[in-house]
Design an enzyme around this catalytic site. Structure first.
Site, PDB file in Angstrom:
ATOM      1  N   HIS A 110      68.436  -7.580  86.553  1.00 52.80           N
ATOM      2  CA  HIS A 110      67.014  -7.912  86.615  1.00 52.80           C
ATOM      3  C   HIS A 110      66.314  -7.207  85.455  1.00 52.80           C
ATOM      4  CE1 HIS A 110      62.861  -7.807  88.135  1.00 52.80           C
ATOM      5  NE2 HIS A 110      63.192  -8.724  89.031  1.00 52.80           N
ATOM      6  N   ASP A 187      70.698  -0.161  91.159  1.00 53.28           N
ATOM      7  CA  ASP A 187      69.538  -0.918  91.615  1.00 53.28           C
ATOM      8  C   ASP A 187      69.916  -1.629  92.910  1.00 53.28           C
ATOM      9  OD1 ASP A 187      67.458  -2.643  92.081  1.00 53.28           O
ATOM     10  OD2 ASP A 187      67.534  -3.634  90.129  1.00 53.28           O
ATOM     11  N   GLN A 190      68.072  -5.804  95.823  1.00 50.34           N
ATOM     12  CA  GLN A 190      68.545  -6.988  96.537  1.00 50.34           C
ATOM     13  C   GLN A 190      69.522  -6.641  97.655  1.00 50.34           C
ATOM     14  OE1 GLN A 190      67.556 -10.099  96.464  1.00 50.34           O
ATOM     15  NE2 GLN A 190      66.057  -9.636  94.880  1.00 50.34           N
ATOM     16  N   LYS A 213      61.183  -5.953  99.917  1.00 52.87           N
ATOM     17  CA  LYS A 213      62.356  -6.821 100.009  1.00 52.87           C
ATOM     18  C   LYS A 213      63.191  -6.548 101.265  1.00 52.87           C
ATOM     19  CE  LYS A 213      62.817  -7.407  94.975  1.00 52.87           C
ATOM     20  NZ  LYS A 213      62.459  -8.825  94.850  1.00 52.87           N
ATOM     21  N   CYS A 351      63.245 -13.295  86.490  1.00 47.49           N
ATOM     22  CA  CYS A 351      63.238 -11.997  85.802  1.00 47.49           C
ATOM     23  C   CYS A 351      64.648 -11.588  85.383  1.00 47.49           C
ATOM     24  CB  CYS A 351      62.609 -10.912  86.665  1.00 47.49           C
ATOM     25  SG  CYS A 351      60.861 -11.166  86.996  1.00 47.49           S
TER      26      CYS A 351
END
Length: 393
Positions: A110, A187, A190, A213, A351
């Site tokens: 991302h 990261d 998600q 999220k 993104c």
């Protein structure tokens, strides 16, 4: 099964955009409003019972986050989102990187885990390095090994791609990176809503995610850092609550995590995030993943029956989300027809422009699931999608 817990679904809506932001269960909304209506005060500074109660609630939220990802409370820094958390680490390394150093990220990141490192390297003179992926969307580990060396100081990668839905082998990469002395930032924006997170098992130095999220509110994110990794970061901002002593000629800073939490923090948002994490834990990961797999497998099966479909990557190795195009039709045109049928998907480069450039496309349609989605949602989506395709014949 879980849709009844989400008030937004009281009206007709097929929501397949949870990768962008998940809907909120009623208990999360109530936690947010109840704090403002009954318990609101600033934290850490007051002496009245209201202030003490708000402080206890805020720090209880920190404890819940730590337990959720298997960390220590002092290793949890609240931010306004995963993007700020990544930028906090990248900014801290401006003073630590030298021109011969290297930062290594994947092509499938991302932008929030790509651009900060790119810009950091431009500022410091360090080398910004990219390792590739294969045609099926999985990482090219041979390329990663070839790029990793003694000059690599930071490896920044996602646990799960927001375009491909692939759970990446981050523990393997973390172990390899540590052999060269590199720090690893994962990261989890998600992945955190789809799989259990154990930062100790990952072995990472930093881990970030956003509240919105994972069925929590906007405006709240988390930076986890192993203590030795957090300690090397200078203050990201200056102001209240992050200082210890202030004199005319110098200032000393508070201990972690306060050192990295300047100003009034996202108090209500942290408390509502705690409610979201409690909601997930009350259901249980086994039940969440069982339901998601059933719905997602059904979605992929139905999409494969559309002969014009072009998947980005291998649809059989994805989790929770899938990106695709319809041959001969621009994705924006498809999305407009879907929107008129109350079907929410995401269209664009999500993104993640380098991923799309890898496959030679400018945009794609992304359908992403939350724990509230059902096979009935899939049937309605497929019906709407076929109508959209038929419109352009």
């Amino acid at each position: 099964m879980f849709k009844k817990d989400f008030p937004i679904f009281d009206t007709p809506l097929i929501y397949l955009d949870s990768a962008a932001s998940a809907q909120k269960p009623k208990m999360v909304v109530e936690a947010l409003s109840d704090f403002y209506l009954k318990d609101y005060s600033n934290v850490h500074r007051g002496t009245c019972e209201l202030a003490n109660r708000a402080t206890r609630m805020y720090e209880s939220a920190r404890k819940s986050v730590a337990e959720f990802i298997v960390a220590d409370e002092k290793e949890i820094v609240f931010t306004k989102g995963a993007t700020e958390a990544i930028n906090m680490v990248a900014t801290g390394y401006e003073q630590l990187l030298k021109p011969d150093d290297e930062v290594l990220v994947s092509i499938s990141e991302h932008h929030a885990n790509f651009v900060p490192w790119q810009q950091l390297c431009l500022k410091t003179g360090a080398k910004f390095c990219i390792f590739n992926m294969k045609e099926d969307g999985s990482w090219d580990l041979d390329d990663f090994k070839a790029k990793l060396n003694e000059n690599t100081k930071i490896v920044a990668v996602s646990v799960m791609s927001n375009v491909l839905g692939i759970i990446n082998p981050v523990k393997k990469l973390t172990d390899m990176a540590h052999q060269f002395g590199a720090k690893v930032l994962l990261d989890g924006a998600q992945s955190v809503a789809h799989i259990p997170t154990n930062v100790k098992d990952f072995g990472c130095d930093y881990f970030v995610f956003s509240g919105h999220k994972i069925y929590g509110p906007t405006g709240i994110g988390v930076l986890y850092g192993a203590m030795e990794a957090l300690e090397v970061l200078p203050p990201y901002q200056f102001g209240g609550d992050m200082v210890k002593d202030v004199f005319i000629d110098k200032t000393t800073f508070a201990d972690l995590p306060a050192k990295l939490e300047a100003g009034t923090p996202p108090i209500a948002e942290a408390i509502a995030l705690q409610s979201a994490l409690n909601y997930i834990q009350n259901i249980g990961w086994e039940e969440i993943q069982k339901n998601e797999k059933q719905v997602f497998d059904y979605l992929i099966q139905k999409l494969k029956n559309i002969h014009q479909i072009q998947f980005l990557g291998n649809p059989d190795i994805k989790t929770g989300l899938v990106s695709f195009n319809i041959k001969g039709i621009h994705p924006n045109d498809i999305s407009m027809i879907l929107a008129k049928q109350n079907v929410c998907v995401r269209v664009g480069h999500h993104c993640a422009m380098p991923i799309h450039q890898f496959w030679g496309v400018n945009a794609s349609i992304r359908a992403s699931l939350g724990l509230y989605n059902t096979t009935e949602d899939v049937d309605l989506f497929i019906s709407a999608l076929q109508k959209a395709i038929g419109f352009f014949k």
